[in-house]
Design a protein around this motif. Structure first.
Motif, PDB file in Angstrom:
ATOM      1  N   UNK A 174     -18.264 -26.804  -3.403  1.00  0.00           N
ATOM      2  CA  UNK A 174     -17.204 -27.530  -4.090  1.00  0.00           C
ATOM      3  C   UNK A 174     -15.972 -26.674  -4.372  1.00  0.00           C
ATOM      4  N   UNK A 175     -16.051 -25.387  -4.141  1.00  0.00           N
ATOM      5  CA  UNK A 175     -14.902 -24.515  -4.383  1.00  0.00           C
ATOM      6  C   UNK A 175     -13.754 -24.926  -3.463  1.00  0.00           C
ATOM      7  N   UNK A 176     -12.581 -25.108  -4.053  1.00  0.00           N
ATOM      8  CA  UNK A 176     -11.400 -25.539  -3.320  1.00  0.00           C
ATOM      9  C   UNK A 176     -11.225 -27.041  -3.253  1.00  0.00           C
ATOM     10  N   UNK A 231     -25.214 -29.240 -15.095  1.00  0.00           N
ATOM     11  CA  UNK A 231     -24.199 -28.243 -15.390  1.00  0.00           C
ATOM     12  C   UNK A 231     -22.965 -28.857 -16.023  1.00  0.00           C
ATOM     13  N   UNK A 232     -21.918 -28.042 -16.154  1.00  0.00           N
ATOM     14  CA  UNK A 232     -20.648 -28.493 -16.712  1.00  0.00           C
ATOM     15  C   UNK A 232     -19.520 -27.937 -15.849  1.00  0.00           C
ATOM     16  N   UNK A 233     -18.333 -28.460 -16.076  1.00  0.00           N
ATOM     17  CA  UNK A 233     -17.124 -27.956 -15.434  1.00  0.00           C
ATOM     18  C   UNK A 233     -16.209 -27.417 -16.522  1.00  0.00           C
ATOM     19  N   UNK A 234     -15.749 -26.170 -16.354  1.00  0.00           N
ATOM     20  CA  UNK A 234     -14.833 -25.555 -17.320  1.00  0.00           C
ATOM     21  C   UNK A 234     -13.453 -25.464 -16.685  1.00  0.00           C
ATOM     22  N   UNK A 235     -12.472 -26.023 -17.381  1.00  0.00           N
ATOM     23  CA  UNK A 235     -11.101 -26.089 -16.872  1.00  0.00           C
ATOM     24  C   UNK A 235     -10.223 -25.161 -17.699  1.00  0.00           C
ATOM     25  N   UNK A 236      -9.649 -24.156 -17.068  1.00  0.00           N
ATOM     26  CA  UNK A 236      -8.818 -23.180 -17.785  1.00  0.00           C
ATOM     27  C   UNK A 236      -7.424 -23.751 -18.020  1.00  0.00           C
ATOM     28  N   UNK A 237      -6.740 -23.168 -19.034  1.00  0.00           N
ATOM     29  CA  UNK A 237      -5.352 -23.549 -19.350  1.00  0.00           C
ATOM     30  C   UNK A 237      -5.196 -25.048 -19.537  1.00  0.00           C
ATOM     31  N   UNK A 238      -6.127 -25.625 -20.309  1.00  0.00           N
ATOM     32  CA  UNK A 238      -6.081 -27.068 -20.583  1.00  0.00           C
ATOM     33  C   UNK A 238      -5.872 -27.309 -22.072  1.00  0.00           C
ATOM     34  N   UNK A 239      -4.989 -26.508 -22.673  1.00  0.00           N
ATOM     35  CA  UNK A 239      -4.774 -26.572 -24.124  1.00  0.00           C
ATOM     36  C   UNK A 239      -4.380 -27.964 -24.590  1.00  0.00           C
ATOM     37  N   UNK A 249     -11.558 -27.073  -8.083  1.00  0.00           N
ATOM     38  CA  UNK A 249     -12.602 -26.094  -8.371  1.00  0.00           C
ATOM     39  C   UNK A 249     -12.188 -24.738  -7.805  1.00  0.00           C
ATOM     40  N   UNK A 250     -12.276 -23.708  -8.636  1.00  0.00           N
ATOM     41  CA  UNK A 250     -11.872 -22.365  -8.213  1.00  0.00           C
ATOM     42  C   UNK A 250     -13.038 -21.417  -8.020  1.00  0.00           C
ATOM     43  N   UNK A 251     -14.164 -21.675  -8.674  1.00  0.00           N
ATOM     44  CA  UNK A 251     -15.313 -20.777  -8.552  1.00  0.00           C
ATOM     45  C   UNK A 251     -16.550 -21.481  -9.071  1.00  0.00           C
ATOM     46  N   UNK A 303     -19.158 -24.978 -12.886  1.00  0.00           N
ATOM     47  CA  UNK A 303     -18.006 -24.855 -11.995  1.00  0.00           C
ATOM     48  C   UNK A 303     -16.796 -24.469 -12.829  1.00  0.00           C
ATOM     49  N   UNK A 304     -15.960 -23.586 -12.320  1.00  0.00           N
ATOM     50  CA  UNK A 304     -14.695 -23.226 -12.946  1.00  0.00           C
ATOM     51  C   UNK A 304     -13.587 -23.950 -12.195  1.00  0.00           C
ATOM     52  N   UNK A 305     -12.580 -24.417 -12.923  1.00  0.00           N
ATOM     53  CA  UNK A 305     -11.541 -25.208 -12.279  1.00  0.00           C
ATOM     54  C   UNK A 305     -10.203 -24.999 -12.976  1.00  0.00           C
ATOM     55  N   UNK A 306      -9.154 -25.421 -12.292  1.00  0.00           N
ATOM     56  CA  UNK A 306      -7.811 -25.449 -12.860  1.00  0.00           C
ATOM     57  C   UNK A 306      -7.265 -26.849 -12.688  1.00  0.00           C
TER      58      UNK A 306
END
Length: 459
Positions: free
Chosen positions: A394-396, A425-433, A445-447, A453-456
């Motif tokens: 799922x990355x990318x 599992x869960x998905x963590x989205x960075x910079x989602x203030x 998904x970035x990683x 899963x890590x995502x932006x």
């Protein structure tokens, strides 16, 4: 003669501690709704409650032990906290009512299913009106745990606390699996009326619930007692029209009940998650026969293939029992081969343990406990590698994530269609203030990190 001391005031705050499966979670929500309607204030922390209701599980021995320990912990609050009353409900209370009344004096009442309508009264409040028994004439079955009160559209339940809610499709089970005692105390399978389910979902959606997880012992059996196997297909179509509802997740699917029509509906329906929680239990045909179940590795692979032909991105969850009586190394090897070929996403493994009242107790060729445990570890290591590959794929890629919370550092935590609440599992989205709980975010998904899963945010 001195005046009699006044009777102690009934408890006003109640906490419900829930153990076990999603069906128990729904029962607890309904109990909370009933108690709130009777004037009680519901709290989440047992230490802040005047009364504690423990909703127990009786599926396996470990669950029974945890249930008893939880009851004793709650009872200790009567001596070292503010609690004055402890009630025991759930499957353990239903299955061992008289035994618990004799052996668990720490509890103030053991409450079987038939007495759930009396919960306010048992806590010292006013008696409730008798509730109707929704059992068709001529059928041997327990009443629905929380039947709909006369004049109401659906069972009382607590107000929604977030964007996700569980809704029960049915009660009981008609299957005869040799490892399971659930039908002996939950009764025969009986479906809720579709109008009642739709009313409940619409009510939840009006409170901000956008994802509904449909639960039952066997969700794919829904409607067989209402005149037709297509009732679930029609219900899913009707749910797609509920305003505000964006996701419907079907849980507890029996592989031999997944008809082509249902598979096609799940693939085409815009609100139904392409998420398949398959009750497989094993992949070796001889073991499955001893479990009194159908299927085989070949048959299950065919089912998975048919689902992926409809949606290549479909997500899969299942559970497997290792160490069932008579299981040999060849059976474990067949399971491993199946896992490698099927590439399921989320899998849980359990070592078989003897269960009161089940046919498996009479089977010979028991597998030593240590051997069963080693087999669990072995297949878990294999599945961890398979999950890592599934996550990396799922990355990318883009997903839509339902936000369930936002941390102080601006990371939003949520789930896509691939992850069921409190299970996967869960998905963590960075910079989602700026994100808020209940919001749906398009992400890339970035990683992948194990089950996460890590995502932006998608641009």
């Amino acid at each position: 003669m001195p005046p009699a001391e006044p009777a102690p005031a009934p408890p006003r705050t109640v906490a419900i501690v829930t153990l076990g499966c999603g069906r128990n979670e729904v029962d607890s929500q309904n109990a909370a709704g009933l108690l709130a309607a009777s004037g009680y204030r519901m709290v989440t922390d047992p230490e802040q409650a005047d009364a504690v209701v423990v909703n127990t599980c009786a599926f396996v021995e470990a669950a029974k032990r945890e249930s008893i320990e939880t009851v004793l912990d709650a009872a200790a609050l009567k001596e070292h906290g503010r609690a004055r009353t402890v009630l025991v409900t759930g499957c353990l209370a239903e299955r061992y009512t008289e035994e618990l009344r004799a052996e668990l004096p720490e509890a103030d009442a053991i409450v079987p299913f038939a007495d759930y309508g009396r919960l306010p009264e048992l806590l010292g409040g006013p008696a409730t009106l008798p509730r109707p028994t929704l059992v068709p004439a001529g059928r041997r079955a327990l009443p629905m745990v929380f039947p709909t009160p006369a004049g109401a559209a659906f069972p009382a339940r607590a107000a929604a606390r977030g964007p996700v809610a569980l809704v029960k499709l049915a009660e009981g089970c008609d299957r005869d699996c040799s490892f399971c005692a659930i039908p002996s105390f939950r009764g025969r399978f009986r479906s809720r009326r579709p109008t009642e389910i739709l009313d409940e979902v619409a009510w939840l959606a009006g409170q901000g619930v956008s994802e509904v997880c449909l639960v039952a012992e066997n969700s794919t059996s829904y409607g067989k007692d209402l005149g037709g196997r297509e009732a679930l297909i029609h219900l899913l179509r009707d749910l797609a029209a509920v305003e505000g509802l964006r996701r419907v997740r079907l849980n507890y699917l029996q592989p031999d009940e997944l008809t082509p029509g249902l598979l096609e509906e799940m693939a085409a329906n815009p609100v139904v998650c392409s998420y398949f929680d398959l009750s497989l239990q094993h992949a070796s045909a001889p073991v499955l026969r001893r479990m009194r179940r159908g299927g085989s590795a070949e048959g299950f692979l065919d089912l998975v293939g048919r689902i992926r032909a409809l949606d290549p991105d479909a997500a899969f969850r299942s559970n497997f029992i290792l160490g069932f009586p008579g299981e040999g190394e060849a059976d474990v090897a067949e399971l491993e081969g199946f896992l490698e070929a099927a590439r399921l996403d989320w899998v849980a493994f359990f070592a078989w343990s003897p269960e009161d009242g089940t046919a498996a107790l009479a089977l010979d060729d028991r597998v030593p406990e240590a051997t069963a445990g080693a087999r669990v570890e072995r297949v878990q290591e294999l599945q961890d590698r398979l999950l890592a590959a599934a996550q990396d794929a799922w990355v990318g890629r883009r997903l839509e994530v339902l936000v369930e919370r936002v941390d102080d550092d601006g990371t939003a935590e949520g789930r896509s269609f691939r992850e069921a609440p409190d299970a996967d599992g869960v998905v963590r989205v960075v910079d989602a203030t700026a994100a808020e709980a209940g919001e749906y975010l398009p992400v890339v998904v970035t990683a992948a990190q194990g089950p996460e899963l890590l995502a932006r945010l998608a641009g």
